[in-house]
Design a protein around this motif. Sequence first.
Motif, PDB file in Angstrom:
ATOM      1  N   ALA A 149       0.815  -1.220   0.000  1.00 15.15           N
ATOM      2  CA  ALA A 149       0.000   0.000   0.000  1.00 15.15           C
ATOM      3  C   ALA A 149       0.842   1.260   0.000  1.00 15.15           C
ATOM      4  N   LYS A 150       0.360   2.264  -0.735  1.00 17.62           N
ATOM      5  CA  LYS A 150       0.803   3.632  -0.564  1.00 17.62           C
ATOM      6  C   LYS A 150      -0.001   4.220   0.592  1.00 17.62           C
ATOM      7  N   VAL A 151       0.677   4.851   1.540  1.00 15.03           N
ATOM      8  CA  VAL A 151       0.021   5.473   2.684  1.00 15.03           C
ATOM      9  C   VAL A 151      -0.115   6.955   2.394  1.00 15.03           C
ATOM     10  N   LEU A 152      -1.353   7.407   2.231  1.00 19.38           N
ATOM     11  CA  LEU A 152      -1.617   8.786   1.860  1.00 19.38           C
ATOM     12  C   LEU A 152      -1.934   9.616   3.100  1.00 19.38           C
ATOM     13  N   CYS A 153      -1.345  10.800   3.185  1.00 14.66           N
ATOM     14  CA  CYS A 153      -1.726  11.794   4.180  1.00 14.66           C
ATOM     15  C   CYS A 153      -1.312  13.145   3.637  1.00 14.66           C
ATOM     16  N   SER A 154      -1.814  14.198   4.220  1.00 10.51           N
ATOM     17  CA  SER A 154      -1.466  15.522   3.706  1.00 10.51           C
ATOM     18  C   SER A 154      -0.055  15.903   4.146  1.00 10.51           C
ATOM     19  N   ARG A 155       0.608  16.683   3.314  1.00 10.00           N
ATOM     20  CA  ARG A 155       1.960  17.141   3.641  1.00 10.00           C
ATOM     21  C   ARG A 155       1.941  18.005   4.905  1.00 10.00           C
ATOM     22  N   ALA A 190       6.840   4.341   1.719  1.00 10.74           N
ATOM     23  CA  ALA A 190       5.439   4.038   1.442  1.00 10.74           C
ATOM     24  C   ALA A 190       4.533   5.260   1.540  1.00 10.74           C
ATOM     25  N   ILE A 191       4.983   6.337   2.177  1.00 13.44           N
ATOM     26  CA  ILE A 191       4.117   7.496   2.362  1.00 13.44           C
ATOM     27  C   ILE A 191       4.114   8.378   1.124  1.00 13.44           C
ATOM     28  N   GLN A 192       2.931   8.759   0.692  1.00 17.65           N
ATOM     29  CA  GLN A 192       2.746   9.746  -0.367  1.00 17.65           C
ATOM     30  C   GLN A 192       2.095  10.967   0.259  1.00 17.65           C
ATOM     31  N   ALA A 193       2.846  12.047   0.384  1.00 11.93           N
ATOM     32  CA  ALA A 193       2.342  13.266   1.005  1.00 11.93           C
ATOM     33  C   ALA A 193       1.595  14.086  -0.045  1.00 11.93           C
ATOM     34  N   LEU A 194       0.385  14.502   0.320  1.00 14.97           N
ATOM     35  CA  LEU A 194      -0.509  15.161  -0.631  1.00 14.97           C
ATOM     36  C   LEU A 194      -0.578  16.659  -0.378  1.00 14.97           C
ATOM     37  N   ASP A 195      -0.665  17.418  -1.456  1.00  9.27           N
ATOM     38  CA  ASP A 195      -0.913  18.850  -1.402  1.00  9.27           C
ATOM     39  C   ASP A 195      -2.247  19.121  -2.073  1.00  9.27           C
ATOM     40  N   GLY A 196      -3.191  19.670  -1.337  1.00  3.81           N
ATOM     41  CA  GLY A 196      -4.483  19.984  -1.931  1.00  3.81           C
ATOM     42  C   GLY A 196      -5.288  18.739  -2.245  1.00  3.81           C
ATOM     43  N   GLU A 197      -6.210  18.867  -3.191  1.00  2.00           N
ATOM     44  CA  GLU A 197      -7.085  17.755  -3.563  1.00  2.00           C
ATOM     45  C   GLU A 197      -6.308  16.723  -4.374  1.00  2.00           C
ATOM     46  N   HIS A 198      -6.685  15.452  -4.198  1.00  2.00           N
ATOM     47  CA  HIS A 198      -5.968  14.369  -4.880  1.00  2.00           C
ATOM     48  C   HIS A 198      -6.956  13.298  -5.314  1.00  2.00           C
ATOM     49  N   ALA A 199      -6.904  12.919  -6.569  1.00  2.00           N
ATOM     50  CA  ALA A 199      -7.772  11.866  -7.093  1.00  2.00           C
ATOM     51  C   ALA A 199      -7.065  10.519  -6.974  1.00  2.00           C
ATOM     52  N   THR A 217      -7.168  18.944  12.852  1.00  6.00           N
ATOM     53  CA  THR A 217      -5.712  19.034  12.820  1.00  6.00           C
ATOM     54  C   THR A 217      -5.334  19.898  11.618  1.00  6.00           C
ATOM     55  N   PRO A 218      -4.075  20.348  11.540  1.00  2.00           N
ATOM     56  CA  PRO A 218      -3.687  21.238  10.437  1.00  2.00           C
ATOM     57  C   PRO A 218      -3.836  20.623   9.053  1.00  2.00           C
ATOM     58  N   GLY A 219      -3.726  19.280   8.976  1.00  4.20           N
ATOM     59  CA  GLY A 219      -3.773  18.650   7.665  1.00  4.20           C
ATOM     60  C   GLY A 219      -4.841  17.595   7.526  1.00  4.20           C
ATOM     61  N   HIS A 220      -5.906  17.705   8.315  1.00  2.00           N
ATOM     62  CA  HIS A 220      -6.998  16.735   8.230  1.00  2.00           C
ATOM     63  C   HIS A 220      -7.570  16.705   6.817  1.00  2.00           C
ATOM     64  N   VAL A 221      -7.882  15.495   6.331  1.00  2.00           N
ATOM     65  CA  VAL A 221      -8.494  15.323   5.009  1.00  2.00           C
ATOM     66  C   VAL A 221      -9.670  14.362   5.128  1.00  2.00           C
TER      67      VAL A 221
END
Length: 305
Positions: A149-155, A190-199, A217-221
């Motif tokens: 898995a890629k682990v997605l969270c906001s930067r 494994a972490i993919q840090a996201l900026d803004g909206e991500h499909a 939190t500051p980067g809740h998605v």
Amino acid sequence: MSRGRTAGASPHRCGHFEILRVKETLGAAFPPAHLLPGLPPGAIEAHLDWLAPRHYDTAKQRLVMGTHSWIVRSGRHTVLVDTCIGNHKPRPSSPGFDRLELPYLKRLAEAGLRPEDIDYVLCTHLHVDHVGWNTQLDNGRWVPTFPRAKVLCSRAELASAEAKANADAPGEDDRAVWQDSVLPVLEAGAIQALDGEHAIEEGRQGFLRVQPTPGHTPGHVVLRAESQGQRMLFAGDICHHPLQVCLPDVNSRFCEDAVAARSMRRRVLADCAESGALFAPAHWGAPHAGHIHAAGEAFRVEFPD
């Protein structure tokens, strides 16, 4: 692959997408005033007709809550939202989370899934009860639980969690969470840090999109799913408890930016009321998700059968 189902893994549909819920914990948790310190006097009594017994334990006078993962299966991808508390994690500052031994992976298997079947893990944020199963203990080392898995969270969330862990006087759980549940997946690439909206996925069958919702939190998605005219929103900690739908200006004690959390909660609930999206947070008691309706200056929740 087994297609067995248990009470810990409830199947739903969002158009083409299959939705599962994998239980980690559920039961009488916090006294209302502890979790929701701004709760008005008499709020429990005013809503007791629908709160008890699924969302409030009258004998223990505690809110009924839990931890669970939502899973979206699109046919192309399998996405797991929030990885709960985890097993064997030292959490001395959170006794209810300390060194648990729970059958989460067994319940995942009963839902017909192996850890290697997960394509994406989305952490709506990096609090202690949303990242635990990112890793598991293997011969004394914390290793990724979901190896493909890629682990997605906001930067922004990743930067905030790292700063808390490395502060001069970090919270005990902040440092531990970083060391055993975030850093190992970061070091594994494994972490993919996201900026803004991500499909995550878009196509004729529908879409899965990660959208920023800072406040708790500051980067809740959140994760938005839409398929064949049906919508679902996997809301993390926008609302810890259904009472916050009726009382949207009441924050939990864990909201890091009180003003932004209130504003974002109202915005997300209003969007769900307008779009008809099924609202699926991380901690609600059964049936764990509900439809949101406008009710004057606030909202009400309608639970599916």
